[in-house]
Design an enzyme around this catalytic site. Structure first.
Site, PDB file in Angstrom:
ATOM      1  N   HIS A 283       4.851   8.337   4.744  1.00  0.00           N
ATOM      2  CA  HIS A 283       5.437   9.551   5.335  1.00  0.00           C
ATOM      3  C   HIS A 283       5.480   9.445   6.869  1.00  0.00           C
ATOM      4  O   HIS A 283       6.545   9.612   7.483  1.00  0.00           O
ATOM      5  CB  HIS A 283       4.605  10.764   4.901  1.00  0.00           C
ATOM      6  CG  HIS A 283       5.090  12.074   5.446  1.00  0.00           C
ATOM      7  ND1 HIS A 283       5.850  12.949   4.698  1.00  0.00           N
ATOM      8  CD2 HIS A 283       4.941  12.667   6.655  1.00  0.00           C
ATOM      9  CE1 HIS A 283       6.139  14.013   5.440  1.00  0.00           C
ATOM     10  NE2 HIS A 283       5.585  13.864   6.630  1.00  0.00           N
ATOM     11  N   GLU A 284       4.347   9.159   7.468  1.00  0.00           N
ATOM     12  CA  GLU A 284       4.281   9.110   8.933  1.00  0.00           C
ATOM     13  C   GLU A 284       5.098   7.928   9.468  1.00  0.00           C
ATOM     14  O   GLU A 284       5.679   8.012  10.557  1.00  0.00           O
ATOM     15  CB  GLU A 284       2.832   9.048   9.424  1.00  0.00           C
ATOM     16  CG  GLU A 284       1.937  10.208   8.973  1.00  0.00           C
ATOM     17  CD  GLU A 284       2.491  11.605   9.281  1.00  0.00           C
ATOM     18  OE1 GLU A 284       3.291  11.747  10.227  1.00  0.00           O
ATOM     19  OE2 GLU A 284       2.137  12.554   8.547  1.00  0.00           O
ATOM     20  N   HIS A 287       8.558   9.110   9.917  1.00  0.00           N
ATOM     21  CA  HIS A 287       8.713   9.798  11.211  1.00  0.00           C
ATOM     22  C   HIS A 287       8.819   8.763  12.337  1.00  0.00           C
ATOM     23  O   HIS A 287       9.633   8.889  13.246  1.00  0.00           O
ATOM     24  CB  HIS A 287       7.494  10.680  11.498  1.00  0.00           C
ATOM     25  CG  HIS A 287       7.489  11.997  10.751  1.00  0.00           C
ATOM     26  ND1 HIS A 287       8.510  12.908  10.844  1.00  0.00           N
ATOM     27  CD2 HIS A 287       6.561  12.560   9.921  1.00  0.00           C
ATOM     28  CE1 HIS A 287       8.217  13.991  10.100  1.00  0.00           C
ATOM     29  NE2 HIS A 287       7.038  13.794   9.530  1.00  0.00           N
ATOM     30  N   GLU A 313      11.633  15.764   9.419  1.00  0.00           N
ATOM     31  CA  GLU A 313      10.977  15.818   8.114  1.00  0.00           C
ATOM     32  C   GLU A 313      11.847  15.155   7.039  1.00  0.00           C
ATOM     33  O   GLU A 313      11.333  14.604   6.069  1.00  0.00           O
ATOM     34  CB  GLU A 313      10.656  17.278   7.759  1.00  0.00           C
ATOM     35  CG  GLU A 313       9.585  17.473   6.702  1.00  0.00           C
ATOM     36  CD  GLU A 313       8.207  16.896   7.065  1.00  0.00           C
ATOM     37  OE1 GLU A 313       7.968  16.553   8.244  1.00  0.00           O
ATOM     38  OE2 GLU A 313       7.380  16.773   6.147  1.00  0.00           O
TER      39      GLU A 313
HETATM   40 ZN   LIG Z   1       6.043  15.177   8.233  1.00  0.00          ZN
END
Ligand SMILES: [Zn+2]
Length: 514
Positions: A283-284, A287, A313
């Site tokens: 997830h990160e 980003h 997101e």
């Molecule tokens: Zn996030």
């Protein structure tokens, strides 16, 4: 694994490429902005340090440093306004990048000039008090103890909305702070399509014979050192550039970018249920890939950053869910998982895939799966909206919360700690933040819909060949930074306005085999 260079727009003919910034008014403005950029970057580094390295007692002086830096930033912004006004007068002569700079800075100017520093101060003070009260109230599961702080916070937010100005609904002023141009009308339209469709899918999944709500891996303990080694390998598999990226540990995983060449993520090690640690890395990293791939021509300018919370997101969710929880990704990482975690040998790929994709309606938002997550957001969105326009009062929150959870997911909290008190957002005054999580999921669905027309995702992911995927994301989204407003970027790059049907289609295909 080598490192991924930020994808430059070579090969894609664009009239803008040769003259990113050439208008003299914009050049003067960019020069002034550099100081603001540097202060932001320093603030980011201090924020990262606070979560990763700082000894506990450092928090008071660190708070002072952060406050002083943001005062300096406001002062610098003030010095920039005359240059901004000059640039604004020559809009007709500007290219898209240059117009982007003016648009972004005018938004910042609006915020700083409409919100008096005394209100910001007051909000900051209440947020600190409310967060302390919230922690305590959550521990005791005592909503009444938090209620007066929540009431104060809502009153401040209404005042903030009035100062900022809005059309139709006070909540619009706050939504716009987190996601440029986002409105109650947008979110109402999105949720009114998304929620019934999700209810249908969830109902079908739960009535299927193959539906398994659990896996022994949920209870399986891991040792943090082995998991850390796996996570390091995972960033290599994702081809994160070693000399521009790093990973550390913090209580709540996050990504922070000091500059396009210094992007950092964190993950956590809870010692059980390794999905949490692993999915945070993916997830990160999603980003981080966004920040790493913004066009270097936009460095140190107001458009050299991601465009909105929703788009940010969408990137993390695309990597975490659509790539990270796919069959081909499980295949790709299976050997590395076996090498690092002993207990994996007891499970085959199919069992791991099932574990990564368990559907289990639960009370806690942060623990929810990709099928139930948006119900949690729809609930919070509706409550925020009604608090802001006075349709409901704070004292009604627990009962509405519990009824809605029952309607959406068929479960009811037994106490307020696992209900209305679970999130930090309201105590910190972040009204308007929640909806951007669902918007991110919706945009991720739009990315999935579009990218498959050009790239065989399954095939590339199975081989660990992420370069074409990253290039695609960069060309469509990342490299532009904030040049275009988020709604414009959606139309230009994904072919349409925010459309929840793409996410629904993705979930139907994945969970119902449609
Ligand atoms: Zn996030």
């Amino acid at each position: 694994m080598g490192n991924v260079k930020a994808v430059s727009p070579q090969g894609q003919p664009s009239a803008l490429n040769n003259s990113t910034f050439s208008n003299s008014k914009i050049l003067a403005l960019n020069k002034k902005y550099r100081t603001v950029w540097a202060l932001n970057s320093a603030g980011s580094l201090l924020g990262w340090d606070l979560e990763v390295n700082m000894p506990k007692m450092g928090s008071t002086p660190r708070g002072t440093v952060a406050a002083e830096i943001s005062l300096l930033e406001q002062k610098q912004m003030g010095e920039l306004y005359p240059f901004l006004e000059e640039a604004d007068k020559v809009q007709g002569d500007l290219n898209d990048y240059e117009k982007g700079v003016v648009r972004v800075l005018k938004r910042r100017q609006k915020f700083f000039t409409k919100i008096p520093p005394s209100l910001l101060d007051e909000e900051q003070k209440i947020a600190v008090e409310a967060t302390v009260a919230w922690r305590d109230a959550r521990k005791k599961s005592d909503f009444q103890a938090f209620k007066p702080y929540l009431e104060k916070t809502v009153a401040m937010k209404i005042e903030e909305a009035q100062k900022l100005g809005y059309e139709k609904h006070p909540y619009n002023a706050l939504l716009d702070l987190y996601d440029e141009g986002l409105t109650v009308d947008d979110m109402d339209a999105l949720f009114s399509k998304l929620i019934p469709a999700l209810k249908k899918i969830l109902g079908k999944v739960r009535s299927e014979i193959k539906y398994t709500p659990g896996s022994p891996l949920v209870e399986t303990r891991y040792d943090a050192e082995s998991m850390g080694k796996f996570n390091k390998k995972l960033t290599e598999i994702l081809d994160m550039p070693e000399d521009r990226f790093r990973m550390d540990v913090s209580t709540h995983p996050f990504m922070e970018s000091m500059s396009r060449d210094d992007v950092r993520i964190t993950t956590r090690y809870e010692g059980v249920d390794f999905r949490g640690s692993m999915c945070s890395v993916v997830h990160e990293s999603g980003h981080a890939i966004y920040e790493l791939q913004i066009d270097e021509k936009l460095d140190y300018t107001a458009v050299g950053k991601a465009v909105s919370n929703g788009f940010h997101e969408s990137q993390s969710r695309f990597w975490e869910n659509i790539i990270g929880r796919s069959r081909s990704f499980v295949s790709l990482i299976y050997p590395t998982l076996r090498e690092n975690l002993d207990f994996i040998a007891m499970y085959d790929e199919e069992q791991l895939y099932a574990y990564f994709n368990l559907v289990r309606p639960g009370l806690i938002r942060v623990d929810s799966d990709e099928l139930t997550y948006n119900f949690h957001i729809a609930l919070r969105y509706d409550l925020e909206k009604k608090l802001l326009d006075g349709k409901i009062s704070a004292s009604e929150l627990p009962s509405i919360w519990n009824e809605t959870m029952d309607d959406y997911l068929g479960i009811t909290p037994t106490n307020d700690a696992e209900g209305v008190l679970q999130d930090v957002h309201w105590s910190s005054g972040s009204f308007g933040y929640f909806p951007t999580y669902s918007l991110g999921n919706i945009i991720a669905g739009m990315v999935w819909h579009n990218i498959r027309k050009e790239i065989s995702l399954e095939d590339k992911v199975r081989k660990g060949d992420f370069a074409p995927i990253k290039t695609w994301l960069s060309e469509r989204i990342h490299k532009w930074g904030s040049t275009y407003a988020p709604k414009d970027l959606a139309k230009r790059s994904l072919g349409e306005s925010y459309n929840p049907e793409r996410l629904v289609e993705y979930l139907e295909q994945k969970y119902l085999g449609k």
